[in-house]
Design a protein around this motif. Sequence first.
Motif, PDB file in Angstrom:
ATOM      1  N   VAL A 214     107.162 147.601  51.643  1.00 48.76           N
ATOM      2  CA  VAL A 214     106.013 146.941  51.035  1.00 48.76           C
ATOM      3  C   VAL A 214     105.302 147.884  50.063  1.00 48.76           C
ATOM      4  CG1 VAL A 214     103.743 145.947  51.486  1.00 48.76           C
ATOM      5  CG2 VAL A 214     105.677 145.364  52.964  1.00 48.76           C
ATOM      6  N   VAL A 215     105.080 149.126  50.488  1.00 43.68           N
ATOM      7  CA  VAL A 215     104.434 150.106  49.617  1.00 43.68           C
ATOM      8  C   VAL A 215     105.304 150.383  48.392  1.00 43.68           C
ATOM      9  CG1 VAL A 215     103.603 152.479  49.447  1.00 43.68           C
ATOM     10  CG2 VAL A 215     103.189 151.170  51.534  1.00 43.68           C
ATOM     11  N   GLN A 217     107.477 148.430  46.930  1.00 44.22           N
ATOM     12  CA  GLN A 217     107.443 147.293  46.016  1.00 44.22           C
ATOM     13  C   GLN A 217     106.164 147.303  45.187  1.00 44.22           C
ATOM     14  OE1 GLN A 217     108.041 144.089  48.785  1.00 44.22           O
ATOM     15  NE2 GLN A 217     110.261 144.196  48.661  1.00 44.22           N
ATOM     16  N   GLY A 218     105.055 147.773  45.798  1.00 40.45           N
ATOM     17  CA  GLY A 218     103.809 147.884  45.056  1.00 40.45           C
ATOM     18  C   GLY A 218     103.850 148.976  44.006  1.00 40.45           C
ATOM     19  N   VAL A 219     104.539 150.071  44.325  1.00 35.44           N
ATOM     20  CA  VAL A 219     104.638 151.204  43.397  1.00 35.44           C
ATOM     21  C   VAL A 219     105.597 150.890  42.256  1.00 35.44           C
ATOM     22  CG1 VAL A 219     105.419 153.605  43.203  1.00 35.44           C
ATOM     23  CG2 VAL A 219     104.011 152.902  45.137  1.00 35.44           C
ATOM     24  N   ARG A 220     106.573 150.021  42.535  1.00 30.78           N
ATOM     25  CA  ARG A 220     107.617 149.725  41.542  1.00 30.78           C
ATOM     26  C   ARG A 220     107.034 149.333  40.188  1.00 30.78           C
ATOM     27  NH1 ARG A 220     111.772 145.038  42.941  1.00 30.78           N
ATOM     28  NH2 ARG A 220     112.258 146.495  44.623  1.00 30.78           N
ATOM     29  N   ARG A 222     104.342 150.363  38.858  1.00 30.03           N
ATOM     30  CA  ARG A 222     103.548 151.432  38.248  1.00 30.03           C
ATOM     31  C   ARG A 222     104.380 152.647  37.841  1.00 30.03           C
ATOM     32  NH1 ARG A 222     100.582 149.307  42.487  1.00 30.03           N
ATOM     33  NH2 ARG A 222      98.520 148.495  41.926  1.00 30.03           N
TER      34      ARG A 222
END
Length: 249
Positions: A214-215, A217-220, A222
Amino acid sequence: MSDFISPSSLIIAAIFLLAGFVKGVIGLGLPTVAIGLLGLVMTPVQAVSLLVVPSLVTNVWQLLAGPRFLPLLRRLGGMLAGLCVGIGISAAALDPDTSGRNSMLLGIALIGYALFGLSKKKFSVPKRLEWWLSPVVGGVTGVIAASTGVFVIPAVPYLQALDLDKEELVQAMGLSFTVSTVGLAAVLMVQGSFHLSVAGASLASLAPALLGMVVGQGVRARVRADTFRLFFFVGLLMLGVHLAWRFGG
């Protein structure tokens, strides 16, 4: 279970958190990172046993997320059959007495995968060759997977050479990884290495793996994927060299 797992639960959780993060950012790498790092602190058999539940759940998730399951299943059927045969043939390599040799093979597999990733080479496989090449690639991947717990070589480069679109490629990798995980789990169960206490430890590793995904996918959104892939493959290369050198003597 304390006898089975020598490192602390926090170290194992951190490894799966990192492995899930990598998978979340670039779409693959959870088994490779987890097995590679766990291989520094336990035998390949123990590492593969811990990987079963997180790998199976995350790869089924990846498999079901795509829209082309049945066409891919028909097209890749030969490779998937070869995977199962290769895992069965090489099952004896998971004997705990061969842990040093398996760790060396794991290092070699990681080096090969890292060098391929850093080379950025692209290949194309003509469709007329798939009927015989797919089972061969599957068989070789199965042998390597049963020996090391890493099932990306040569399956991932081969899938990348089939000119699949992005969604098909992600789903095809999920399909290949799912079959590999089920095959390895079956071998471990037959050999008595995957019993109730180990299954509990593997299940406990699922939470940090999912959190990492999940983390990631959020960083992807940025971080440039090419930059992250560079660090990923360099890190794998260093890890592979360490394992091959440490257990190659």
